[in-house]
Design an enzyme around this catalytic site. Structure first.
Site, PDB file in Angstrom:
ATOM      1  N   ARG A 106       0.840  -1.197   0.000  1.00 24.04           N
ATOM      2  CA  ARG A 106       0.000   0.000   0.000  1.00 24.04           C
ATOM      3  C   ARG A 106       0.871   1.240   0.000  1.00 24.04           C
ATOM      4  O   ARG A 106       1.689   1.433   0.901  1.00 24.04           O
ATOM      5  CB  ARG A 106      -0.927  -0.002   1.223  1.00 24.04           C
ATOM      6  N   THR A 110      -0.819   7.614  -1.274  1.00 24.38           N
ATOM      7  CA  THR A 110      -2.112   7.470  -1.957  1.00 24.38           C
ATOM      8  C   THR A 110      -3.003   6.407  -1.322  1.00 24.38           C
ATOM      9  O   THR A 110      -4.218   6.392  -1.544  1.00 24.38           O
ATOM     10  CB  THR A 110      -1.901   7.090  -3.433  1.00 24.38           C
ATOM     11  N   ASP A 205       1.738  -1.874  12.453  1.00 27.37           N
ATOM     12  CA  ASP A 205       2.120  -2.408  11.156  1.00 27.37           C
ATOM     13  C   ASP A 205       2.529  -3.879  11.339  1.00 27.37           C
ATOM     14  O   ASP A 205       3.599  -4.162  11.871  1.00 27.37           O
ATOM     15  CB  ASP A 205       3.284  -1.601  10.567  1.00 27.37           C
ATOM     16  N   ASP A 208       6.003  -4.976   9.822  1.00 25.93           N
ATOM     17  CA  ASP A 208       7.148  -4.514  10.592  1.00 25.93           C
ATOM     18  C   ASP A 208       7.301  -5.285  11.883  1.00 25.93           C
ATOM     19  O   ASP A 208       8.422  -5.620  12.298  1.00 25.93           O
ATOM     20  CB  ASP A 208       7.009  -3.016  10.911  1.00 25.93           C
TER      21      ASP A 208
END
Length: 214
Positions: A106, A110, A205, A208
């Site tokens: 992603r 945007t 995340d 991560d």
């Protein structure tokens, strides 16, 4: 398990306990990765609950008996890279499943998905009859999952299920609208997205935290 318009929440005490562990920002890489994989395994039992079986005759040490066997081709399709954190958990339950990787990320500005890799089995006799399970821990905007489903449909897959750990309502709405034929399984449906596109309360995340790259 609760359901609503192709959304299924796998609400099991062991899953909820492990989900709390991976939500905790103090949970380190090893424990995060192990608990996420264990959640995937527990979810797999529910996700695979209704897959079709065929009859087969086998011989026990005592006599012959008619048993049940899996005959559908099962494909696990983790979205790289966070989806890899769920793959071992599902593969533990169905070790003969084929692994098909979808490389999507992603764009942080945007929020739109960008494809960089797509590898799927091309030697399946009846690709439209195979059962595909997309794996991705976080279902935030739904854009990445939507793109993955489109890529899989484009090459002929029709029986597709989306499995995530945590999802946001906006993503559920998007997938339901664009792909009403796709079932969605979650361990938890969270409240919303923040201004950065992260699920709230979420778990950060996932990629991560799985790979220790933050």
């Amino acid at each position: 398990m609760e359901s609503s318009k192709n959304l299924f929440i796998v609400n099991h005490p062991l899953i909820q306990d492990k989900l709390t562990r991976i939500r905790n920002h103090l949970t380190q890489k090893k424990d995060f990765k192990e608990n996420l994989s264990e959640i995937a395994t527990l979810m797999a039992y529910e996700v695979f609950k209704d897959i079709p079986l065929d009859e087969i005759e086998v011989e026990t040490p005592i006599t012959k008996v008619i048993g049940k066997t899996l005959t559908k081709t099962i494909i696990l399709s983790p979205i790289l890279r966070a989806g890899l954190g769920m793959t071992n958990g599902f593969e533990y339950v169905v070790p003969n499943a084929i692994i098909s990787h979808v490389g999507l990320y992603r764009d942080e500005e945007t929020l739109k998905p960008q494809k960089y890799f797509f590898k799927y089995p091309k030697n399946i006799k009846n690709i439209s009859d195979a059962l595909v399970f997309i794996l991705d821990p976080m279902l935030a905007t739904g854009g990445t999952a939507d793109a993955a489903i489109k890529e899989l449909k484009k090459v002929g897959f029709k029986n597709i299920t989306l499995v995530s750990i945590v999802g946001a309502p906006v993503a559920i709405k998007k997938i339901n609208h664009n792909h009403p034929d796709v079932k969605i399984f979650l361990a938890a449906l969270d409240k919303k997205l923040n201004d950065d596109g992260y699920i709230v309360p979420g778990l950060g995340d996932a990629g991560d935290r799985i790979f220790g790259t933050k």
